[in-house]
Write an enzyme that holds these catalytic residues in place. Structure first.
Site, short mmCIF file in Angstrom:
data_model
loop_
_atom_site.label_atom_id
_atom_site.label_comp_id
_atom_site.label_asym_id
_atom_site.label_seq_id
_atom_site.Cartn_x
_atom_site.Cartn_y
_atom_site.Cartn_z
N ASP A 204 0.87 -1.19 0.00
CA ASP A 204 0.00 0.00 0.00
C ASP A 204 0.90 1.23 0.00
O ASP A 204 2.14 1.10 -0.05
CB ASP A 204 -0.95 0.00 1.21
CG ASP A 204 -2.25 0.78 0.95
OD1 ASP A 204 -2.18 2.01 0.72
OD2 ASP A 204 -3.33 0.17 0.98
N GLY A 230 4.66 1.60 -1.41
CA GLY A 230 4.97 2.06 -2.77
C GLY A 230 3.70 2.49 -3.45
O GLY A 230 2.64 2.50 -2.82
N PHE A 232 1.13 1.62 -6.55
CA PHE A 232 0.81 0.59 -7.55
C PHE A 232 0.74 1.15 -8.96
O PHE A 232 0.58 0.40 -9.91
CB PHE A 232 -0.44 -0.22 -7.17
CG PHE A 232 -1.67 0.54 -6.73
CD1 PHE A 232 -2.12 1.68 -7.38
CD2 PHE A 232 -2.41 0.06 -5.64
CE1 PHE A 232 -3.28 2.34 -6.97
CE2 PHE A 232 -3.57 0.73 -5.21
CZ PHE A 232 -4.00 1.87 -5.89
N HIS A 250 -12.15 -0.59 -8.40
CA HIS A 250 -13.31 0.30 -8.53
C HIS A 250 -12.96 1.76 -8.20
O HIS A 250 -13.74 2.65 -8.49
CB HIS A 250 -14.51 -0.19 -7.71
CG HIS A 250 -14.47 0.12 -6.25
ND1 HIS A 250 -15.60 0.13 -5.44
CD2 HIS A 250 -13.43 0.44 -5.42
CE1 HIS A 250 -15.25 0.43 -4.21
NE2 HIS A 250 -13.95 0.63 -4.16
#
Ligand code: SAH
Length: 340
Positions: A204, A230, A232, A250
């Site tokens: 995360d 980090g 994504f 989402h």
């Protein structure tokens, strides 16, 4: 055709829809004041509660009376209130719990972004850009005070949904599961509980990982859980045979979702699985809270809830075949994909 008796007039229906905010705000206030915690030991009068919590007695009675009319608390004779199965979920230690989620609904950022829904519909952009001049997660990183209820609310939802996700899927076939955007680790902890031989990585944003690393949820799995901070959008932990993501895709329209999924595609080992845990939008005209969750995605992170076909297309665009959509006992489904 005659109208069945007791059908509300259109003006009554619309009035009720418009004033949904009153109920939502009242529940949020009860959560903030910790009223459900107080009633855990048994019924109490609004006078007792007001003294204990240093609140205005008359105003507290009115809040409780209103809430009791919608099933949150029950009003007994003499101004005494008791817990109900619904108010029970507002207790701090309830399992499942919606207290943080309820508080989040009156956080400054949440009020502001919903105030800008019309702007988001006009521009297609998430409202934190209008309210704060930046994206929602960037805002949270800069205003940790506003992120507290959000992160805890995600944990509430995760702990509520995790048993259904774990019951619906056999995670024990994997050796290394990365929970991408795993938040505080509620889902990963439940998955590791069910899979004694699996190693987990919680991935995360660095400020979230700093909290999760020292938080309580994954402490019992210290030996087989790694933490990685980090973005994504830049990379995800490579070399795992399962990439799990709950309530992540989402949050993003296809541009962002493609970036995240392409990093998972690069990282996944052959024979691995992509496991997207998210909602699927239901048929038209039917009430489906997912269609309102979709508006939350529009105004807050700038994401979207997808139909079955949209999921299929998104997977295919990123080198995955959508093998199955596995329903769970929660509103979430598990979209299982294989690299192609
Ligand atoms: N999967 C968790 C959290 C969902 S909320 C759960 O179901 O409870 C979305 C998560 O995405 C948050 O934890 C947020 O910190 C994380 N996130 C947002 N942008 C990110 C980024 N660029 N890189 C990594 N994580 C990110």
């Amino acid at each position: 055709m005659s109208t069945p008796p007791n059908t509300p007039l259109p003006i009554e229906s619309l009035f009720q829809l418009i004033t949904g905010k009153w109920i939502s705000a009242a529940v949020s206030a009860a959560a903030r004041l910790g009223l459900a915690d107080q009633l855990d030991s048994g019924p109490k009068s609004s006078v007792e509660l007001a003294v204990k919590l240093e609140l205005n007695e008359g105003a507290l009675y009115r809040l409780l009376r209103a809430l009791a009319s919608v099933g949150v608390f029950h009003e007994e004779a003499g101004g005494t209130f008791s817990q109900t199965p619904v108010s029970e979920l507002l207790r701090t230690n309830a399992k499942p719990c919606l207290r943080n989620f309820a508080m989040m609904f009156t956080d400054e950022w949440h009020m502001k972004v919903w105030q800008e829904l019309a702007w988001s519909v006009k521009t297609g952009r998430p409202a934190p850009y209008k309210a704060y001049g930046m994206g929602g997660f960037e805002f949270f990183a800069q205003r940790p005070d506003q992120a507290v209820n959000f992160n805890n609310a995600m944990t509430d939802l995760s702990l509520g949904d995790a048993p259904a996700v774990v019951a619906a899927y056999d995670f024990s076939r994997f050796t290394h599961i990365v929970d991408v955007g795993g938040g505080m680790g509620g889902l990963l902890a439940a998955v590791l509980d069910a899979t004694p031989n699996v190693t987990g990585t919680l991935f995360d944003m660095p400020y979230v990982i700093d909290q999760a690393r020292t938080g309580p949820l994954l402490a019992r799995h210290a030996g087989r859980c790694n933490f990685e901070g980090g973005s994504f959008f830049e990379s995800v932990t490579p070399g795992a045979d399962a990439y799990l993501m709950k309530y992540i895709i989402h949050d993003w329209v296809d541009d962002g979702a493609n970036k995240i999924l392409s990093h998972c595609r690069k990282g996944i080992t052959s024979g691995g699985k992509l496991l997207v845990v998210d909602r699927v939008v239901g048929p038209r005209n039917q009430f489906d809270i997912t269609k309102f969750m979709d508006l939350e995605m529009l105004v807050a992170p700038g994401g979207i809830e997808r139909t079955e076909n949209e999921w299929k297309t998104l997977f295919a665009a990123n080198g995955f075949r959508l093998d199955r959509i596995i329903p769970t006992h929660s509103p979430l489904s598990i979209m299982e994909g294989s690299p192609v």
